[in-house]
Design an enzyme around this catalytic site. Structure first.
Site, PDB file in Angstrom:
ATOM      1  N   GLY A  38       0.834  -1.173   0.195  1.00 17.70           N
ATOM      2  CA  GLY A  38       0.009  -0.029   0.004  1.00 17.70           C
ATOM      3  C   GLY A  38       0.750   1.278   0.073  1.00 17.70           C
ATOM      4  CG  ASN A  69       2.728   3.979   5.964  1.00 16.67           C
ATOM      5  OD1 ASN A  69       1.966   4.900   5.568  1.00 16.67           O
ATOM      6  ND2 ASN A  69       2.540   2.427   5.790  1.00 16.67           N
ATOM      7  CE1 TYR A  97      -7.260   4.317   9.947  1.00 16.12           C
ATOM      8  CE2 TYR A  97      -8.925   6.068   8.989  1.00 16.12           C
ATOM      9  CZ  TYR A  97      -7.683   5.421   8.883  1.00 16.12           C
ATOM     10  OH  TYR A  97      -6.803   5.731   7.812  1.00 16.12           O
TER      11      TYR A  97
HETATM   12  N1  LIG Z   1      -5.796   3.828   2.446  1.00 18.97           N
HETATM   13  C1  LIG Z   1      -6.275   5.103   2.741  1.00 18.97           C
HETATM   14  O1  LIG Z   1      -7.312   5.453   2.193  1.00 18.97           O
HETATM   15  C2  LIG Z   1      -5.766   5.810   3.630  1.00 18.97           C
HETATM   16  C3  LIG Z   1      -6.182   7.073   4.015  1.00 18.97           C
HETATM   17  C4  LIG Z   1      -5.829   7.896   4.938  1.00 18.97           C
HETATM   18  C5  LIG Z   1      -4.719   7.383   5.952  1.00 18.97           C
HETATM   19  N2  LIG Z   1      -4.247   6.109   5.623  1.00 18.97           N
HETATM   20  C6  LIG Z   1      -3.296   5.829   6.565  1.00 18.97           C
HETATM   21  O2  LIG Z   1      -2.111   5.527   5.630  1.00 18.97           O
HETATM   22  C7  LIG Z   1      -1.399   4.316   6.330  1.00 18.97           C
HETATM   23  C8  LIG Z   1      -1.256   3.328   5.365  1.00 18.97           C
HETATM   24  O3  LIG Z   1      -2.426   2.765   4.794  1.00 18.97           O
HETATM   25  P1  LIG Z   1      -2.574   1.729   3.692  1.00 18.97           P
HETATM   26  O4  LIG Z   1      -3.590   2.208   3.002  1.00 18.97           O
HETATM   27  O5  LIG Z   1      -1.316   1.570   2.864  1.00 18.97           O
HETATM   28  O6  LIG Z   1      -2.923   0.478   4.459  1.00 18.97           O
HETATM   29  P2  LIG Z   1      -2.571  -1.149   4.393  1.00 18.97           P
HETATM   30  O7  LIG Z   1      -3.650  -1.928   5.324  1.00 18.97           O
HETATM   31  O8  LIG Z   1      -2.605  -1.236   3.050  1.00 18.97           O
HETATM   32  O9  LIG Z   1      -1.040  -1.332   4.882  1.00 18.97           O
HETATM   33  C9  LIG Z   1      -0.788  -1.047   6.235  1.00 18.97           C
HETATM   34  C10 LIG Z   1       0.478  -1.666   6.848  1.00 18.97           C
HETATM   35  O10 LIG Z   1       0.805  -1.591   8.039  1.00 18.97           O
HETATM   36  C11 LIG Z   1       1.179  -2.852   8.503  1.00 18.97           C
HETATM   37  N3  LIG Z   1       0.649  -2.663  10.192  1.00 18.97           N
HETATM   38  C12 LIG Z   1      -0.585  -2.932  10.535  1.00 18.97           C
HETATM   39  N4  LIG Z   1      -0.295  -2.907  12.277  1.00 18.97           N
HETATM   40  C13 LIG Z   1       0.868  -2.748  12.130  1.00 18.97           C
HETATM   41  C14 LIG Z   1       1.686  -3.188  13.466  1.00 18.97           C
HETATM   42  N5  LIG Z   1       1.229  -3.297  14.729  1.00 18.97           N
HETATM   43  N6  LIG Z   1       3.194  -2.931  13.472  1.00 18.97           N
HETATM   44  C15 LIG Z   1       3.777  -2.951  12.273  1.00 18.97           C
HETATM   45  N7  LIG Z   1       2.995  -2.696  11.041  1.00 18.97           N
HETATM   46  C16 LIG Z   1       1.718  -3.004  11.041  1.00 18.97           C
HETATM   47  C17 LIG Z   1       0.509  -3.737   7.811  1.00 18.97           C
HETATM   48  O11 LIG Z   1       0.839  -5.156   8.017  1.00 18.97           O
HETATM   49  C18 LIG Z   1       0.534  -3.193   6.392  1.00 18.97           C
HETATM   50  O12 LIG Z   1       1.700  -3.397   5.747  1.00 18.97           O
HETATM   51  C19 LIG Z   1      -2.130   3.919   7.493  1.00 18.97           C
HETATM   52  O13 LIG Z   1      -1.673   4.615   8.648  1.00 18.97           O
HETATM   53  C20 LIG Z   1      -3.468   4.522   7.235  1.00 18.97           C
HETATM   54  O14 LIG Z   1      -4.334   4.543   8.119  1.00 18.97           O
HETATM   55  C21 LIG Z   1      -4.603   5.174   4.592  1.00 18.97           C
END
Ligand SMILES: NC(=O)c1ccc[n+]([C@@H]2O[C@H](COP(=O)([O-])OP(=O)(O)OC[C@H]3O[C@@H](n4cnc5c(N)ncnc54)[C@H](O)[C@@H]3O)[C@@H](O)[C@H]2O)c1
Length: 272
Positions: free
Chosen positions: A27, A102, A168
């Site tokens: 991601g 992240n 969240y």
């Molecule tokens: N996807 C969206 O629309 C969006 C929007 C706003 C913010 N975000 C934020 O961006 C960041 C990345 O999101 P994404 O969409 O790539 O999510 P994703 O679920 O694809 O990836 C999240 C990653 O974090 C890792 N992770 C989760 N818990 C963990 C832990 N306890 N220790 C270590 N690693 C851990 C997971 O294994 C995964 O690789 C997150 O913080 C998310 O909240 C995402």
């Protein structure tokens, strides 16, 4: 800073900068790790042990493209594991210059139905995890005497919560507050602290959100993300690379005069 600038740094005898990206195996984190490597930084791809093969594939891809990356396991909710991540990364990178906190998790459930354990699950990863990462990274940068860049994952929901994502939204609102406090405390050490606020990014996280929101709203899978995306002025779902471009700026000296900010990079959904 682009790869050329990083190369001239190297040629002038300056150390190649080193970055850690947590949740780096997929991601948004993956796109950030790949982008920072293309910018010329050495990168640690950090993620849960269960994600090790995906993380290794990211590091291998970076190496195949001529960059330098390695993998470290971490659970960001563990103080001791975050501390070990920072120590190992600083020693393998030479020094820690950029830390991208992240890693995150999401959930979809109404506040009336939410179990306290579900609230804790999300807040513990997203907010306690951010605190532990910010603190360990700052301690290392202060010990080095180098300053540095600490970058957190907030979200559009740090400004405008989504219904059914109260925990969240609260966790990301908390990241925004933590980012401001950390910026105030660590400015005198030459550390800047900023966060990125994506909108709707097409990742595994939104696959899950879409599925659960659709179930709540009586929609088909795929319809919830389409419905929410109608609010995006630029007219398309965000890609991880859109976020990575902005994090590249936050990680570079071009953002040296910016600290404490949580900036929307959402295609025009919410205006600050
Ligand atoms: N996807 C969206 O629309 C969006 C929007 C706003 C913010 N975000 C934020 O961006 C960041 C990345 O999101 P994404 O969409 O790539 O999510 P994703 O679920 O694809 O990836 C999240 C990653 O974090 C890792 N992770 C989760 N818990 C963990 C832990 N306890 N220790 C270590 N690693 C851990 C997971 O294994 C995964 O690789 C997150 O913080 C998310 O909240 C995402």
């Amino acid at each position: 800073m682009d790869a050329g600038q990083e190369q001239s740094r190297r040629q002038s005898g300056e150390q190649v900068r080193g970055a850690v990206v947590t949740g780096g195996s997929r991601g948004i984190g993956r796109a950030i790790a790949e982008r920072l490597a293309r910018d010329g930084l050495k990168v640690v791809v950090a993620d849960l042990p269960a994600m090790r093969s995906e993380a290794q594939a990211v590091a291998d891809g970076i190496a195949a493209a001529g960059g330098r990356a390695f993998v470290v396991d971490v659970d960001v909710t563990s103080e001791q594991e975050v501390e070990s991540l920072v120590q190992e990364s600083a020693s393998r990178l030479g020094q820690l210059d950029v830390f991208v906190a992240n890693a995150g998790v999401a959930g979809v459930v109404s506040l009336l139905e939410m179990a306290a354990e579900e609230f804790d699950r999300v807040v513990t990863v997203n907010l306690r995890g951010a605190f532990l990462q910010y603190q360990a990274a700052a301690r290392q940068m202060i010990a080095q005497g180098t300053g540095g860049k600490i970058i957190g994952a907030a979200s559009i929901v740090a400004y405008r919560p989504f219904a059914l994502m109260g925990h969240y939204s609260a966790s990301k609102w908390g990241v925004r507050g933590l980012t401001q406090a950390a910026a105030l405390e660590w400015a005198r050490h030459g550390i800047t602290v900023n966060a990125y606020c994506p909108g709707i990014v097409g990742t595994a996280m939104w696959d899950l959100i879409d599925e659960k929101l659709a179930a709540y709203e009586g929609l088909e899978k795929g319809q919830a993300i389409r419905k929410y995306s109608e609010q995006i002025a630029l007219g398309r779902v965000e890609e991880p690379a859109d976020v990575a471009k902005y994090v590249s700026y936050l990680a570079s000296p071009d953002s040296d005069y910016m600290t404490g900010q949580s900036v929307m990079i959402d295609g025009g959904m919410q205006f600050s």
